[in-house]
Write an enzyme that holds these catalytic residues in place. Structure first.
Site, mmCIF file in Angstrom:
data_model
loop_
_atom_site.group_PDB
_atom_site.id
_atom_site.type_symbol
_atom_site.label_atom_id
_atom_site.label_comp_id
_atom_site.label_asym_id
_atom_site.label_seq_id
_atom_site.Cartn_x
_atom_site.Cartn_y
_atom_site.Cartn_z
ATOM 1 N N GLU A 33 19.966 4.919 36.153
ATOM 2 C CA GLU A 33 19.015 5.092 37.207
ATOM 3 C C GLU A 33 17.724 4.769 37.746
ATOM 4 O OE1 GLU A 33 17.905 8.562 36.066
ATOM 5 O OE2 GLU A 33 19.228 9.134 34.379
ATOM 6 N N TYR A 116 9.718 7.772 34.845
ATOM 7 C CA TYR A 116 10.757 8.738 35.219
ATOM 8 C C TYR A 116 11.903 7.835 34.182
ATOM 9 C CZ TYR A 116 14.733 10.358 37.250
ATOM 10 O OH TYR A 116 16.205 10.578 37.485
ATOM 11 N N ASP A 134 11.257 14.069 38.354
ATOM 12 C CA ASP A 134 11.484 13.571 39.755
ATOM 13 C C ASP A 134 11.369 14.739 40.583
ATOM 14 O OD1 ASP A 134 13.714 15.617 39.304
ATOM 15 O OD2 ASP A 134 15.130 13.454 39.388
#
Length: 344
Positions: A33, A116, A134
């Site tokens: 991520e 996020y 996102d």
């Protein structure tokens, strides 16, 4: 069938086989991520594989030097991500005994982890019902529901998160989050999506109203600043060169570069050679100065365009703190300098 069922069915048939999807271990999920912020999967994948090979656990990453981490990160850009990644790994290894926080609100406290990323780790590792928002999610939802909210506004995230939460099957938030992100990445792409083959082509509001190319709404970005970098690539009689570390805050913090003359505009040979003769290398005689690239290399960052020239400077004698070419290649550089070194 409702939105989430159609979406999940599409995902199970079309998803890419990505290594961080085959696990609930938060370490590789966190790593992926952080790497995929500002980076496409195709570009990020080799870096993910390099990192997991070099640092199979959070303890390995914590034990590495910052230079090792930056060297492996070289070329991914936004280097503060790498520095935060390293600091967070050290914190998890030493303060949390290698165990990642087990919920969204505690994950959010980690350095470099925003809403996020925390939502992604919480849902994928712990199946916590928190929506990810996102660029993909903004795009899919704004088009499907014809939402004209400006996604550059701070309040937009709350609005879209609330809608995503409403749509999310609470028993399986991980698959819904994966599905909506993948749908945005593969099907509902930013430019010219193929709406003819889309599973939502009969229910998408933007398609019915011919607004697909107008959504999501996003106000203009900040003005781009132009900067002019002149790098002095020195070679003494032993063919040694010198580099320096960028210690000031700002771009490329803690990466290395050649001695730099930053100018207000693109400068000519006479100006740069005069600077070199009067300001630099006082202990050595300058033998020759050669402009390596007549046209500046334009290196685009998010809010800056760098106009870069490399000047080859040959010196008499031996330069203080000089390093040879093999040693030079071990340091982490911005990719534009790395590419210059590799082609030499």
């Amino acid at each position: 069938m409702n939105f989430s069922n159609v979406l999940i069915k599409w995902y199970l048939q079309n998803k890419r086989d990505l290594p961080w999807r085959n696990t609930t271990n938060p370490y590789p999920i966190w790593l992926s991520e952080i790497m995929l912020q500002q980076t496409r999967v195709a570009q990020g994948m080799p870096y993910f594989l390099s990192f997991t090979t070099a640092f199979p656990t959070v303890f390995d990453l914590a034990a590495a030097s910052e230079e090792q981490v930056l060297k492996l990160w070289q070329g991914l850009g936004y280097y503060s991500r790498a520095r935060n990644l390293h600091k967070t790994a050290q914190y998890i290894a030493s303060d949390l005994d290698g165990i990642f926080p087990g919920n969204y609100s505690d994950l959010l406290k980690l350095k470099g982890v925003g809403e996020y990323t925390a939502a992604a780790i919480a849902s994928f590792s712990y199946n916590e019902a928190v929506p990810v928002v996102d660029g993909n999610v903004f795009r899919v939802l704004s088009r499907y529901f014809d939402i004209e909210t400006d996604i550059a506004q701070a309040s937009a995230k709350k609005e879209f998160a609330a809608l995503a939460f409403e749509l999310m099957p609470k028993a399986n938030p991980a698959i819904f989050n994966q599905a909506i992100m993948e749908f945005g990445a593969l099907q509902c792409v930013p430019k010219s999506p193929n709406c003819g083959i889309c599973v939502f082509n009969e229910s998408c509001a933007a398609l019915q109203k011919k607004k697909v190319d107008q959504l999501p709404v996003k106000s203009k970005k900040l003005k781009v600043r132009n900067r002019y970098f002149n790098y002095l690539v020195v070679a003494d009689e032993k063919d040694n060169t010198i580099i320096q570390k960028r210690i000031a805050k700002g771009i490329w913090h803690n990466l290395y570069e050649f001695p730099l003359i930053e100018t207000e505009k693109e400068e000519n040979f006479d100006f740069i050679s005069e600077q070199i003769e009067t300001e630099y290398f006082k202990d050595n005689t300058v033998v020759s100065i050669l402009e390596d690239n007549e046209k500046s290399i334009i290196h685009k960052l998010s809010h800056q365009h760098l106009h870069i020239k490399f000047w080859k400077v040959n010196l008499n004698g031996s330069i203080e703190n000089g390093i040879n070419n093999d040693t030079l290649k071990t340091f982490p550089f911005p990719i534009v300098i790395h590419n210059f070194i590799e082609k030499e």
